[in-house]
Design a protein around this motif. Structure first.
Motif, PDB file in Angstrom:
ATOM      1  N   TYR A   1       0.811  -1.208   0.000  1.00  0.00           N
ATOM      2  CA  TYR A   1       0.000   0.000   0.000  1.00  0.00           C
ATOM      3  C   TYR A   1       0.851   1.266   0.000  1.00  0.00           C
ATOM      4  O   TYR A   1       0.358   2.341   0.313  1.00  0.00           O
ATOM      5  CB  TYR A   1      -0.926   0.014   1.222  1.00  0.00           C
ATOM      6  CG  TYR A   1      -1.886  -1.146   1.257  1.00  0.00           C
ATOM      7  CD1 TYR A   1      -2.901  -1.263   0.318  1.00  0.00           C
ATOM      8  CD2 TYR A   1      -1.759  -2.145   2.211  1.00  0.00           C
ATOM      9  CE1 TYR A   1      -3.779  -2.327   0.338  1.00  0.00           C
ATOM     10  CE2 TYR A   1      -2.633  -3.212   2.241  1.00  0.00           C
ATOM     11  CZ  TYR A   1      -3.639  -3.301   1.308  1.00  0.00           C
ATOM     12  OH  TYR A   1      -4.502  -4.352   1.329  1.00  0.00           O
ATOM     13  N   SER A   2       2.126   1.162  -0.328  1.00  0.00           N
ATOM     14  CA  SER A   2       3.001   2.328  -0.257  1.00  0.00           C
ATOM     15  C   SER A   2       2.582   3.413  -1.241  1.00  0.00           C
ATOM     16  O   SER A   2       2.645   4.600  -0.922  1.00  0.00           O
ATOM     17  CB  SER A   2       4.457   1.922  -0.490  1.00  0.00           C
ATOM     18  OG  SER A   2       4.604   1.391  -1.788  1.00  0.00           O
ATOM     19  N   GLY A   3       2.166   3.039  -2.428  1.00  0.00           N
ATOM     20  CA  GLY A   3       1.699   4.028  -3.405  1.00  0.00           C
ATOM     21  C   GLY A   3       0.448   4.734  -2.918  1.00  0.00           C
ATOM     22  O   GLY A   3       0.314   5.963  -3.046  1.00  0.00           O
TER      23      GLY A   3
ATOM     24  N   GLY B   1      -9.241   2.006  -0.600  1.00  0.00           N
ATOM     25  CA  GLY B   1      -8.099   1.285  -1.147  1.00  0.00           C
ATOM     26  C   GLY B   1      -7.625   0.159  -0.249  1.00  0.00           C
ATOM     27  O   GLY B   1      -7.218  -0.898  -0.724  1.00  0.00           O
ATOM     28  N   ARG B   2      -7.666   0.387   1.046  1.00  0.00           N
ATOM     29  CA  ARG B   2      -7.195  -0.642   1.982  1.00  0.00           C
ATOM     30  C   ARG B   2      -8.180  -1.796   2.121  1.00  0.00           C
ATOM     31  O   ARG B   2      -7.796  -2.948   2.142  1.00  0.00           O
ATOM     32  CB  ARG B   2      -6.980  -0.034   3.375  1.00  0.00           C
ATOM     33  CG  ARG B   2      -5.748   0.798   3.544  1.00  0.00           C
ATOM     34  CD  ARG B   2      -4.505  -0.019   3.354  1.00  0.00           C
ATOM     35  NE  ARG B   2      -4.477  -1.225   4.143  1.00  0.00           N
ATOM     36  CZ  ARG B   2      -3.696  -1.454   5.164  1.00  0.00           C
ATOM     37  NH1 ARG B   2      -2.840  -0.541   5.530  1.00  0.00           N
ATOM     38  NH2 ARG B   2      -3.738  -2.582   5.814  1.00  0.00           N
ATOM     39  N   LEU B   3      -9.459  -1.472   2.229  1.00  0.00           N
ATOM     40  CA  LEU B   3     -10.462  -2.501   2.477  1.00  0.00           C
ATOM     41  C   LEU B   3     -11.035  -3.081   1.197  1.00  0.00           C
ATOM     42  O   LEU B   3     -11.747  -4.082   1.235  1.00  0.00           O
ATOM     43  CB  LEU B   3     -11.600  -1.920   3.322  1.00  0.00           C
ATOM     44  CG  LEU B   3     -11.206  -1.398   4.702  1.00  0.00           C
ATOM     45  CD1 LEU B   3     -12.370  -0.693   5.347  1.00  0.00           C
ATOM     46  CD2 LEU B   3     -10.714  -2.536   5.568  1.00  0.00           C
ATOM     47  N   ARG B   4     -10.754  -2.429   0.075  1.00  0.00           N
ATOM     48  CA  ARG B   4     -11.277  -2.834  -1.240  1.00  0.00           C
ATOM     49  C   ARG B   4     -12.793  -2.903  -1.240  1.00  0.00           C
ATOM     50  O   ARG B   4     -13.405  -3.847  -1.720  1.00  0.00           O
ATOM     51  CB  ARG B   4     -10.681  -4.158  -1.673  1.00  0.00           C
ATOM     52  CG  ARG B   4      -9.204  -4.048  -1.919  1.00  0.00           C
ATOM     53  CD  ARG B   4      -8.627  -5.297  -2.455  1.00  0.00           C
ATOM     54  NE  ARG B   4      -7.209  -5.110  -2.662  1.00  0.00           N
ATOM     55  CZ  ARG B   4      -6.330  -6.067  -2.573  1.00  0.00           C
ATOM     56  NH1 ARG B   4      -6.711  -7.281  -2.298  1.00  0.00           N
ATOM     57  NH2 ARG B   4      -5.060  -5.824  -2.779  1.00  0.00           N
TER      58      ARG B   4
ATOM     59  N   ILE C   1     -18.229   1.350   9.827  1.00  0.00           N
ATOM     60  CA  ILE C   1     -16.792   1.214   9.568  1.00  0.00           C
ATOM     61  C   ILE C   1     -16.100   0.578  10.773  1.00  0.00           C
ATOM     62  O   ILE C   1     -15.190  -0.232  10.622  1.00  0.00           O
ATOM     63  CB  ILE C   1     -16.159   2.571   9.210  1.00  0.00           C
ATOM     64  CG1 ILE C   1     -16.660   3.023   7.843  1.00  0.00           C
ATOM     65  CG2 ILE C   1     -14.644   2.498   9.207  1.00  0.00           C
ATOM     66  CD1 ILE C   1     -16.212   4.406   7.449  1.00  0.00           C
ATOM     67  N   SER C   2     -16.555   0.924  11.971  1.00  0.00           N
ATOM     68  CA  SER C   2     -15.897   0.380  13.172  1.00  0.00           C
ATOM     69  C   SER C   2     -16.131  -1.121  13.323  1.00  0.00           C
ATOM     70  O   SER C   2     -15.373  -1.787  14.031  1.00  0.00           O
ATOM     71  CB  SER C   2     -16.375   1.110  14.423  1.00  0.00           C
ATOM     72  OG  SER C   2     -17.753   0.847  14.651  1.00  0.00           O
ATOM     73  N   THR C   3     -17.139  -1.675  12.658  1.00  0.00           N
ATOM     74  CA  THR C   3     -17.364  -3.121  12.737  1.00  0.00           C
ATOM     75  C   THR C   3     -16.407  -3.892  11.833  1.00  0.00           C
ATOM     76  O   THR C   3     -16.279  -5.103  11.976  1.00  0.00           O
ATOM     77  CB  THR C   3     -18.814  -3.485  12.347  1.00  0.00           C
ATOM     78  OG1 THR C   3     -19.058  -3.075  11.006  1.00  0.00           O
ATOM     79  CG2 THR C   3     -19.810  -2.840  13.304  1.00  0.00           C
ATOM     80  N   LEU C   4     -15.755  -3.205  10.911  1.00  0.00           N
ATOM     81  CA  LEU C   4     -14.812  -3.868  10.015  1.00  0.00           C
ATOM     82  C   LEU C   4     -13.496  -4.112  10.748  1.00  0.00           C
ATOM     83  O   LEU C   4     -13.097  -3.336  11.615  1.00  0.00           O
ATOM     84  CB  LEU C   4     -14.575  -3.021   8.763  1.00  0.00           C
ATOM     85  CG  LEU C   4     -15.819  -2.717   7.932  1.00  0.00           C
ATOM     86  CD1 LEU C   4     -15.486  -1.738   6.818  1.00  0.00           C
ATOM     87  CD2 LEU C   4     -16.400  -3.991   7.367  1.00  0.00           C
TER      88      LEU C   4
END
Length: 169
Positions: free
Chosen positions: A70-72, A112-115, A126-129
């Motif tokens: 995930y650096s980009g 991007g992180r969770l797709r 979101i907090s349940t993820l």
């Protein structure tokens, strides 16, 4: 004539070797050796593939750096946070707009992180993820200055908190 003499003469006539002498092993055809060697090579290749492709990878690259897929996304998101802070410092946006921008930037980073699309999810959803504890706390902190007419929030701490979540998640 004794019985042993008859057995000796019968063995000589048949051409059988006496029981105490070693007998040469039967030789195999060449294709048996080729198939056996090919099977051993296939077994060795299978073990190599299993151990090479199923081993647990370390988090280091060959050059010793930390591998981060995930650096980009991180660098792009950090640039967006810097741009939002620069707009606030130049007076182009106020505190409310800064928090709305940071909220949008962090949700795009979460996409991007969770797709998955997090733009329409509430902070509670979101907090349940999994792994979104700090992100959900930060988005909850951004709600008050983004929707209140007067707020005691600070722009510098908001952008630094956003950078911290982006760097560490």
């Amino acid at each position: 004539m004794f019985a042993t003499d008859a057995a000796a003469t019968a063995a000589a006539v048949i051409g059988a070797a006496p029981i105490n002498e070693p007998v040469d092993p039967a030789s195999f055809s060449m294709w048996v050796w080729i198939v056996g060697a090919a099977l051993l090579v296939l077994i060795a290749a299978w073990y190599w593939w299993v151990f090479y492709f199923t081993r647990e990878r370390s988090a280091k690259d060959a050059d010793g750096g930390r591998r981060d897929r995930y650096s980009g996304l991180r660098s792009q998101t950090l640039d967006e946070v810097d741009a939002a802070e620069a707009r606030y410092r130049e007076g182009e946006s106020d505190l409310r707009t800064l928090h709305l921008d940071l909220n949008h930037i962090l949700r795009e980073f979460a996409n991007g992180r969770l797709r998955m699309d997090t733009s329409s999810l509430t902070v509670g959803e979101i907090s349940t993820l999994e792994g979104t504890d700090r992100l959900s706390m930060l988005l909850e902190d951004y709600q008050e200055p983004a929707f209140a007419s007067d707020s005691d929030a600070e722009a510098l701490s908001a952008t630094e908190d956003a950078r911290g979540v982006i760097r560490e998640w």
